[in-house]
Scaffold this motif. Structure first.
Motif, PDB file in Angstrom:
ATOM      1  N   VAL A 144      10.647 -29.717   3.502  1.00  0.00           N
ATOM      2  CA  VAL A 144      10.070 -28.385   3.094  1.00  0.00           C
ATOM      3  C   VAL A 144       9.789 -27.561   4.624  1.00  0.00           C
ATOM      4  N   GLY A 145       9.612 -26.411   4.471  1.00  0.00           N
ATOM      5  CA  GLY A 145       9.679 -25.630   5.874  1.00  0.00           C
ATOM      6  C   GLY A 145       8.662 -24.357   5.255  1.00  0.00           C
ATOM      7  N   THR A 146       7.904 -23.918   6.468  1.00  0.00           N
ATOM      8  CA  THR A 146       6.818 -22.812   6.234  1.00  0.00           C
ATOM      9  C   THR A 146       7.404 -21.448   6.304  1.00  0.00           C
ATOM     10  N   THR A 147       8.816 -21.444   6.080  1.00  0.00           N
ATOM     11  CA  THR A 147       9.483 -20.206   6.328  1.00  0.00           C
ATOM     12  C   THR A 147       8.897 -19.006   5.659  1.00  0.00           C
ATOM     13  N   LEU A 148       8.323 -19.019   4.506  1.00  0.00           N
ATOM     14  CA  LEU A 148       7.907 -17.739   3.795  1.00  0.00           C
ATOM     15  C   LEU A 148       6.459 -17.482   3.883  1.00  0.00           C
ATOM     16  N   TYR A 149       5.922 -18.154   4.542  1.00  0.00           N
ATOM     17  CA  TYR A 149       4.608 -17.879   4.670  1.00  0.00           C
ATOM     18  C   TYR A 149       4.223 -16.646   5.415  1.00  0.00           C
ATOM     19  N   GLY A 150       3.389 -15.739   4.877  1.00  0.00           N
ATOM     20  CA  GLY A 150       3.122 -14.432   5.169  1.00  0.00           C
ATOM     21  C   GLY A 150       4.027 -13.104   4.925  1.00  0.00           C
ATOM     22  N   TYR A 151       5.208 -13.738   4.093  1.00  0.00           N
ATOM     23  CA  TYR A 151       6.291 -12.937   3.573  1.00  0.00           C
ATOM     24  C   TYR A 151       6.404 -12.547   1.984  1.00  0.00           C
ATOM     25  N   GLU A 153       4.072 -12.071  -2.065  1.00  0.00           N
ATOM     26  CA  GLU A 153       2.909 -11.536  -2.504  1.00  0.00           C
ATOM     27  C   GLU A 153       1.648 -12.175  -2.210  1.00  0.00           C
ATOM     28  N   ALA A 154       1.849 -13.792  -2.288  1.00  0.00           N
ATOM     29  CA  ALA A 154       0.776 -14.570  -2.231  1.00  0.00           C
ATOM     30  C   ALA A 154       0.216 -14.660  -1.138  1.00  0.00           C
ATOM     31  N   THR A 155       0.885 -14.283  -0.070  1.00  0.00           N
ATOM     32  CA  THR A 155       0.595 -14.795   1.343  1.00  0.00           C
ATOM     33  C   THR A 155       0.673 -13.368   2.358  1.00  0.00           C
ATOM     34  N   GLN A 156       0.647 -12.125   1.787  1.00  0.00           N
ATOM     35  CA  GLN A 156       0.918 -10.819   2.338  1.00  0.00           C
ATOM     36  C   GLN A 156      -0.146 -10.461   3.590  1.00  0.00           C
ATOM     37  N   ASN A 157      -1.199 -11.181   3.196  1.00  0.00           N
ATOM     38  CA  ASN A 157      -2.304 -10.922   4.150  1.00  0.00           C
ATOM     39  C   ASN A 157      -2.461 -11.965   5.487  1.00  0.00           C
ATOM     40  N   LEU A 158      -1.415 -12.667   5.312  1.00  0.00           N
ATOM     41  CA  LEU A 158      -1.250 -13.945   6.378  1.00  0.00           C
ATOM     42  C   LEU A 158      -0.343 -13.723   7.270  1.00  0.00           C
ATOM     43  N   SER A 159      -0.543 -14.107   8.695  1.00  0.00           N
ATOM     44  CA  SER A 159       0.434 -13.896   9.667  1.00  0.00           C
ATOM     45  C   SER A 159       1.064 -15.166  10.259  1.00  0.00           C
ATOM     46  N   PRO A 160       2.548 -15.306  10.204  1.00  0.00           N
ATOM     47  CA  PRO A 160       2.934 -16.807  10.790  1.00  0.00           C
ATOM     48  C   PRO A 160       2.756 -16.800  12.320  1.00  0.00           C
ATOM     49  N   PRO A 161       2.674 -18.006  12.967  1.00  0.00           N
ATOM     50  CA  PRO A 161       2.946 -19.293  12.270  1.00  0.00           C
ATOM     51  C   PRO A 161       1.804 -19.832  11.444  1.00  0.00           C
ATOM     52  N   ALA A 162       2.352 -20.583  10.617  1.00  0.00           N
ATOM     53  CA  ALA A 162       1.508 -21.170   9.503  1.00  0.00           C
ATOM     54  C   ALA A 162       0.874 -22.379   9.950  1.00  0.00           C
ATOM     55  N   PHE A 163      -0.007 -22.319  11.063  1.00  0.00           N
ATOM     56  CA  PHE A 163      -0.427 -23.725  11.626  1.00  0.00           C
ATOM     57  C   PHE A 163      -1.127 -24.432  10.477  1.00  0.00           C
ATOM     58  N   GLU A 164      -2.278 -23.817   9.923  1.00  0.00           N
ATOM     59  CA  GLU A 164      -3.063 -24.698   9.130  1.00  0.00           C
ATOM     60  C   GLU A 164      -2.166 -25.043   7.891  1.00  0.00           C
ATOM     61  N   LEU A 165      -1.488 -24.401   7.404  1.00  0.00           N
ATOM     62  CA  LEU A 165      -0.513 -24.852   6.236  1.00  0.00           C
ATOM     63  C   LEU A 165       0.291 -26.219   6.869  1.00  0.00           C
TER      64      LEU A 165
END
Length: 225
Positions: A144-151, A153-165
């Motif tokens: 599993v990869g954090t590839t789509l974090y921040g990209y 609709e559910a994460t549009q207000n977040l910015s990668p890298p997804a360290f917490e996730l």
């Protein structure tokens, strides 16, 4: 099936309007990456995967970005896309494993099962949230990869890298976890490993010449204004 590489994976991609989008250019970039120590590469489209396969023996994570009207899912959205990537020589198939509506009536579970059973390939689940990751793992994803974090609709207000996730995934997942997205420096890569990542995918910071030049150019122009 091949194994999941552990270490630095380089995403070798370029915008469609870039001279670097040429398949032999992408293949040369990928070859350079593995010559300098990358344990694998991430490549978009059958043509590029095929060209890269001729130059390297290291693992290729293959995907096919396909824009389908009415759907946000675009990373290897359907089985036919995965089959084309597999035929081109990819070892691992990356798919969008978010919880968004999918084309063709396939579920993430259906797609993973078909890739395993019909293609004999491992599956990398590109996710954006913990819920999506858990669902993908339950559906049989191999990594599993954090590839789509921040990209999405559910994460549009977040910015990668997804360290917490990433940290949460590393605690919960019994499969390898890859940190992808926003890794802009060796220090960030080291932090991701410290948080539990089994591998790091770096794209723009290494191979994104188009974006890097644009960024420097904008800064220089601003300095002159």
């Amino acid at each position: 099936m091949s194994s999941i590489p552990s270490g630095l994976i380089v995403s070798c991609q370029a915008p469609a309007d870039s001279p670097l989008h040429d398949r032999e250019m992408i293949a040369a970039i990928a070859q350079t990456a593995v010559m300098r120590g990358a344990v694998g590469v991430r490549i978009d489209s059958p043509a590029h995967v095929e060209a890269v396969r001729k130059r390297i023996s290291e693992p290729i994570i293959g995907l096919w970005k396909r824009q389908i009207p009415g759907y946000s899912v675009y990373i290897t959205p359907q089985f036919e896309d995965a089959a084309a990537i597999a035929a081109a020589g990819a070892d691992i198939i990356a798919i969008d494993a978010t919880l968004r509506k999918r084309p063709g009536g396939e579920t993430v579970s259906d797609l993973i099962a078909q890739i395993h059973d019909k293609l004999g390939k491992l599956v990398m689940a590109d996710i954006d949230t913990l819920d999506a990751a858990i669902a993908a793992i339950e559906a049989g994803a191999d990594v599993v990869g954090t590839t789509l974090y921040g990209y999405t609709e559910a994460t549009q207000n977040l910015s990668p890298p997804a360290f917490e996730l990433l940290e949460e995934l590393a605690k919960r997942a019994e499969i390898p976890v890859i940190c992808e997205g926003g890794i802009a420096s060796p220090e960030m890569a080291k932090r991701a490993i410290a948080l539990g990542a089994d591998a790091i995918v770096v794209g723009t910071a290494i191979t994104g010449i188009d974006y890097l030049v644009e960024g420097f150019n904008e800064a220089v122009k601003a300095a002159f204004s």
